[in-house]
Design an enzyme around this catalytic site. Structure first.
Site, mmCIF file in Angstrom:
data_model
loop_
_atom_site.group_PDB
_atom_site.id
_atom_site.type_symbol
_atom_site.label_atom_id
_atom_site.label_comp_id
_atom_site.label_asym_id
_atom_site.label_seq_id
_atom_site.Cartn_x
_atom_site.Cartn_y
_atom_site.Cartn_z
ATOM 1 N N TRP A 96 0.767 -0.980 -0.047
ATOM 2 C CA TRP A 96 0.063 -0.026 0.135
ATOM 3 C C TRP A 96 0.782 1.225 -0.006
ATOM 4 C CZ3 TRP A 96 -0.751 3.961 3.270
ATOM 5 C CH2 TRP A 96 -1.613 4.988 3.153
ATOM 6 N N HIS A 97 1.967 1.177 0.808
ATOM 7 C CA HIS A 97 2.960 2.350 0.885
ATOM 8 C C HIS A 97 3.648 2.739 -0.472
ATOM 9 C CE1 HIS A 97 2.439 1.766 5.100
ATOM 10 N NE2 HIS A 97 2.328 3.240 5.407
ATOM 11 N N GLY A 98 4.007 1.528 -1.138
ATOM 12 C CA GLY A 98 4.514 1.568 -2.340
ATOM 13 C C GLY A 98 5.020 0.239 -3.021
#
Lengths: 470, 369
Positions: free
Chosen positions: A312-314
């Site tokens: 989700w963060h990257g």
């Protein structure tokens, strides 16, 4: 939400019509202001969020009225998650795409990660019968676009947020100490951001950019600095968002509860980015079976959740490693509990292990790629040089007496405040309100003046908050 | 009753904290702001001048506050002048400076130096912008200055001022504290003039410009606005060029301004054609190619005083207690000159003193005692 003089202009420009115009217009005033805010950030982002809002608004109604809601929900969720995964990995894909191709022109729209998760949770709650579909498009749009939380969350639940919109006409500015409560959250949030996060940012930038140029002590400090910077930046933002929302009579979720006081990793995730962790728990971990299908399945589910959290963060290996580390920590924590090894999951040892593990994982959160992270850790653990080198590098990094003095004093204030508030089961900004009128007022004055004089802001500051990049 | 008392107490405490905060912010602003005498001090101290006491307002670039000796104008002629200028000031800032000045002053004569529009052609000039802006109190006038001289994309760099210089706590000196704690009387004694004492030999320019032009549209618009403003407010306007090492390009602009002045019935004097009349010595009267030093400024100011008295009816305010701040100002300039002379070796000191004797000013008799 960015922090610059325009933010204050935006705030003043929203407050006046909100309280001066007809009360029934309030949600629409806020929606207009939020759209305006988004437009000034990026017209493409506004177009994107409005398109997603419209589609999910219709989907919400369709889920209640059309047949085959399960299929509809699955398809909508898959599309949302698919779009999110694709856009998160666009930088990686762009590195192999041919120049000038359509792919190279795609960017992750601002705020997409946050409002897409909100949209999915909205549909999931309708599907589960927790809420009814919102029939007022403007209310739903405000839920998706509300400007204090647009760029960096929190990830609000539709039920909590939408129910407050109908009560907005009853909100009074001068009731229940609304202004003072908001000011406390704003002050504390900006204190974290301007006194600590912005002060540490130039050093972590240099240390993480070129670990080969710095000695082990500085790299160790860099790891600690980044841990503090990330918390103060993100928590600072979150408190500011809470404070601003409260001014309008909207209470949004608090995203942090002194996470670095956690004594085990489970405790940490109940305190850090709370809305993301509860989203993952409610919409991924529990549907996967949670802990109801045996220990092995539980551990698998934990790993899946934390990998998803990392992604989700990257995109890319670093966030995956970070997620895997946290997944492993969670599994180990559960194992330790089952074995009865309380000293590992409670008290000072529990705290130390948790803090150390979180620190180590943040390295992968910060570095641009895996090999860079491994170089950083290797040098941090193995390459030791003398005091003279440390002092020379301190000068190069700008870590002079002023830097250390202000940083340590600010940290002392924050640690003292958070520990004190924790003991009273309050949030740190709420703790400011328990000192009495004179004590609280003097503390407010000291924090404000300290921040105005010693805070890092103005032209040389970054203005941006780290989590808006996700 | 108890509830009311508690509420009153609560709001009294909050009011006191708010007052304390405001006072602290104002003091912090005064302490931390740049204290340069390239424009900031000139702009700050204007607010402490006695109401309606300035007869001659000297406005424009640093050529004004380096070259116009307000202490000499007072001591020798009783003229109350103020150097309300800043480094490289463009005419659009000068226009609003004039409006700001006229909030508390009604000068009879406005002397405008034209170096800014001659030398600098950009419509937005940022190199000395802080010195031009940060001394001015915030008002609608200042807001207009900012929108005129700053492109919108850069506005947040300069507003609020405090955001720009709040981190100067690292560089605070005893002088900064002294200036922050300065009394109103001390600030009133500052009239803008900042003497320089360096000596840099210069080559006298050979001027034979016949062309006119080179002034930008924006400068010409604001020159016209200044002319109109002074006429509407009953002030005489005197356009000047102070002595410096001028160029052909600069002279073309002055020729154009001369045409405008003639057409508008405004006085104009480029003093770069009066070096001999002033008695300027290119070996010893210049601080640098752009500014006169103290000795040069005395000669130029003497010449300028003659020009002013020939053209305008100016009162001699010497002896009037209302203008006591000019006496304090003259004393301060004398002190600065004495400090400079005391820093020299005996031979150099004798040489400088002999120059002062030649200047024949009241200042002379004091220093040679």
């Amino acid at each position: 939400m960015n922090f610059d003089i325009n933010t204050f202009g935006m705030l003043a420009g929203s407050l006046l019509p909100y309280y001066l115009l007809r009360k029934n217009w309030r949600p629409y005033v806020l929606l207009f202001c939020s759209c305006l805010y988004c437009w000034f950030l990026s017209p493409q982002a506004l177009f994107c969020v409005l398109a997603v809002t419209f589609v999910y608004y219709l989907l919400g109604i369709a889920l209640e009225r059309l047949p085959y809601p399960r299929i509809l929900f699955a398809a909508a969720t898959a599309c949302g998650i698919g779009a999110l995964l694709f856009l998160k990995n666009v930088p990686l894909l762009q590195s192999v795409a041919s120049e000038g191709s359509l792919l190279t022109r795609i960017v992750l729209p601002l705020g997409f990660s946050y409002y897409m998760f909100q949209a999915i949770s909205y549909l999931a709650d309708i599907r589960a019968g927790k809420i009814k579909a919102e029939t007022n498009f403007c209310f739903f749009a405000l839920y998706m676009l509300w400007f204090p939380k647009f760029l960096s969350g929190p990830i609000e639940r539709a039920g909590d947020f939408l129910s407050q919109l109908r009560a907005l006409p009853e909100v009074r500015l001068f009731e229940k100490d609304r202004i003072m409560v908001s000011l406390r959250f704003l002050l504390y949030g900006f204190f974290l951001k301007l006194m600590i996060a912005e002060r540490l940012s130039p050093l972590t930038e240099k240390l993480f950019a070129d670990p080969g140029a710095y000695s082990a002590p500085w790299l160790f400090l860099g790891m600690l600095f980044y841990t503090l910077e990330l918390y103060c930046d993100f928590a600072g933002y979150s408190y500011v968002a809470v404070g601003i929302s409260h001014l309008f009579g909207i209470d949004i979720c608090v995203n942090f509860r002194m996470p670095y006081l956690a004594v085990n990793i489970s405790d940490f995730w109940r305190r850090w980015h709370i809305t993301l962790s509860t989203w993952l728990k409610d919409y991924l971990y529990i549907p996967l079976g949670g802990s109801r299908k045996g220990t092995g399945r539980k551990y698998l589910n934990l790993m899946i959740v934390f990998v998803a959290c990392g992604l989700w963060h990257g995109g890319g290996g670093c966030f995956l490693i970070w997620g895997l580390l946290h997944g492993a920590y969670s599994v180990l924590c559960d194992l330790a509990r089952r074995k009865g090894w309380k000293w590992l999951t409670e008290g000072f040892t529990g705290w130390l292990l948790t803090f150390a593990g979180v620190n180590l994982a943040w390295i992968f959160f910060r570095v641009p790629n895996l090999s860079h992270g491994l170089v950083y850790i290797k040098r941090m653990l193995l390459d030791h040089e003398g005091v003279a080198v440390f002092a020379a590098q301190a000068r190069e990094l700008g870590a002079d007496a002023w830097f250390w003095g202000i940083l340590l004093l600010s940290l002392a204030v924050v640690i003292f405040w958070e520990v004190l508030s924790e003991r009273k089961h309050l949030l740190a900004p709420e703790g400011l309100g328990t000192l009495g009128e004179l004590g609280g007022g003097l503390c407010f004055y000291a924090l404000l003046m300290g921040m105005l004089i010693f805070g890092i802001y103005g032209v040389e500051a970054s203005h941006e908050f780290i989590y808006m990049n996700f | 009753m108890k509830h009311t008392k508690a509420t009153i107490k609560k709001y009294c405490i909050r009011g006191a904290i708010l007052l304390l905060t405001v006072v602290s912010i104002l003091f912090a602003d005064r302490l931390l702001c740049d204290h340069t005498a390239h424009g900031i001090r000139q702009a700050r101290c204007i607010y402490d001048q006695p109401e309606d006491s300035i007869d001659v307002a000297m406005i424009g670039s640093s050529h004004i506050h380096c070259d116009v000796n307000t202490a000499l104008l007072w001591e020798k002629y009783g003229i109350t002048a103020y150097d309300y200028s800043a480094a490289e000031q463009p005419l659009w800032i000068t226009y609003y400076y004039l409006q700001e000045l006229c909030k508390h002053q009604k000068p009879k004569v406005v002397v405008l130096d034209l170096y800014g529009p001659a030398r600098f052609k950009d419509d937005y000039q940022y190199e000395w912008l802080r010195d031009n802006l940060y001394g001015m109190r915030f008002s609608l006038t200042k807001a207009r200055v900012m929108t005129t001289c700053i492109e919108p994309v850069y506005l947040e760099r300069y507003f609020p001022d405090f955001f720009d210089y709040h981190d100067l706590y690292r560089d605070l000196t005893a002088e900064d504290w002294a200036e922050a704690l300065e009394t109103k009387d001390a600030r009133a004694a500052f009239k803008g003039y900042t003497p320089y004492f360096k000596e840099a030999q210069q080559v006298e320019p050979a001027l034979e410009p016949t062309l006119s032009g080179g002034i930008t549209v924006k400068s010409e618009i604001y020159l016209q606005k200044i002319i109109d403003y002074t006429k509407e407010n009953g002030m005489e306007l005197f356009l000047i060029v102070t002595p410096y090492i001028t160029t052909e390009q600069d002279e073309q602009v002055y020729n154009r301004v001369k045409e405008i002045a003639a057409a508008q019935g405004v006085d104009f004097n480029s003093t770069n054609y009066s070096y001999d009349e002033m008695g300027l010595d290119f070996d010893s009267d210049f601080n640098d190619a752009s500014h006169l030093n103290y000795w040069g400024s005395c000669k130029f100011t003497d010449y300028l005083a003659g020009e002013l008295l020939d053209r305008y009816a100016l009162e001699d305010h010497r002896g009037d207690p209302y203008y006591a701040s000019w006496d304090r100002h003259a004393a301060e300039i004398r002190r600065q000159v004495e400090d400079y002379l005391n820093s020299l070796n005996p031979e150099d000191r004798r040489e400088r003193l002999s120059r002062i004797t030649q200047l024949k000013k009241p200042l002379v008799s004091t220093l040679t005692k």
